[in-house]
Design a protein around this motif. Structure first.
Motif, short mmCIF file in Angstrom:
data_model
loop_
_atom_site.label_atom_id
_atom_site.label_comp_id
_atom_site.label_asym_id
_atom_site.label_seq_id
_atom_site.Cartn_x
_atom_site.Cartn_y
_atom_site.Cartn_z
N SER A 29 -2.75 -1.06 4.14
CA SER A 29 -4.46 -0.74 3.08
C SER A 29 -5.23 -1.34 3.82
CB SER A 29 -4.57 -1.64 1.94
OG SER A 29 -5.31 -2.89 2.07
N ASN B 277 0.53 -1.06 -0.25
CA ASN B 277 -0.21 -0.15 -0.48
C ASN B 277 0.99 1.03 -0.05
OD1 ASN B 277 -2.79 0.78 0.71
ND2 ASN B 277 -1.80 2.29 2.04
N ARG C 196 2.20 -7.39 1.12
CA ARG C 196 0.94 -7.72 1.03
C ARG C 196 0.71 -8.88 1.80
NH1 ARG C 196 -3.93 -5.01 -0.01
NH2 ARG C 196 -5.66 -7.08 -0.75
#
Length: 285
Positions: free
Chosen positions: A162, A113, A130
């Protein structure tokens, strides 16, 4: 040093206060003070403690060293699960927790992100970390880290991941009864809509509100205060995210934050709860 607009009220609030998000030297980025000067300034105002954060190098050993020098305020160490310690690495997390880390941050500069928003690490050629697999589930190593954080009664913070990853981490952490921090949800890179912040608060997540976001005009003091009022001050804590070269010192930033929130209608007791009680619970003081 900064002279607070609310005078003695802010100086009284500084007594016993915590700042659980500061950046100091040595670091890979320019900073305006080192660990020792941070503690000297904390002692000057009678603060209880400060959290040392470094994106690329854990601060637990540094906190032990600075705490050996006779300061009244206490430095707390943390570790950020960036690529410099192997990313979401349970082995590293366990070692730093054994040494006394009070917060384990999910990836920040090396999260996918963050990398997609802005790559601060110009030496890095990597797509970024991630936390979710292709099916949208948290990867096994994330659960391993969460179990370690629970074992050592530390806190987990969402870092710069995120929105979807943040919700997944917060949900999994709260299901395990872990102290859980939603990291600066008012910053552009990590914006979390207020309704989702409220949903996470209903699960027991504590929301970090940072002077940085107000100080660099990302959001107004009025907006910040309104989000706190809607979430409930009992579900938030105030910190600075300061230490950047050319900006005010963290202690000054905390006083500015207190001033701004008092000016926006939060009560003395509400500001005190967010700078004393909730931070103390996070570090187990």
């Amino acid at each position: 040093m900064y002279q607070p607009r609310n005078g003695d009220r802010v100086l009284q609030l500084m007594e016993g206060a915590y700042d659980l998000h500061t950046h100091t030297l040595p670091d890979f980025f320019p900073r305006c003070l080192d660990d020792f000067e941070l503690l000297r300034q904390a002692d000057q105002y009678g603060m209880a403690g400060v959290m040392l954060k470094n994106h690329l190098d854990p601060t637990v050993a540094r906190s032990i060293l600075v705490n050996s020098q006779g300061f009244k305020a206490k430095a707390y160490g943390s570790a950020v699960l960036n690529l410099t310690i192997g990313g979401v690495n349970p082995i590293a997390a366990q070692r730093y927790l054994e040494m006394g880390a009070k917060i384990i941050w999910m990836p920040t500069l090396h999260s996918r992100n963050q990398m997609e928003y802005h790559n601060f690490d110009d030496k890095l050629r990597h797509p970024g970390i991630r936390l979710l697999d292709e099916e949208g589930n948290l990867k096994p190593e994330v659960y391993e880290v969460l179990e370690l954080v629970k074992e050592y009664d530390a806190a987990v913070a969402t870092g710069h991941i995120s929105l979807g990853e943040s919700v997944a981490v917060c949900t999994a952490a709260r299901e395990r009864g872990i102290k859980t921090i939603l990291t600066h949800p008012d910053w552009a890179c990590t914006t979390i809509p207020l309704e989702i912040q409220k949903m996470l608060v209903s699960k027991g997540v504590i929301v970090e509100k940072l002077w940085f976001d107000v100080g660099v005009n990302l959001v107004s003091a009025s907006y910040m205060a309104q989000t706190i009022k809607e979430l409930g001050p009992e579900n938030c804590f105030l910190a600075t995210d300061r230490g950047q070269l050319g900006k005010e010192y963290p202690a000054e930033g905390l006083m500015m934050f207190m001033d701004a929130m008092l000016d926006e209608g939060l009560t003395y007791d509400q500001v005190r709860y967010m700078t004393h009680d909730n931070p103390a619970k996070i570090v187990g003081a």
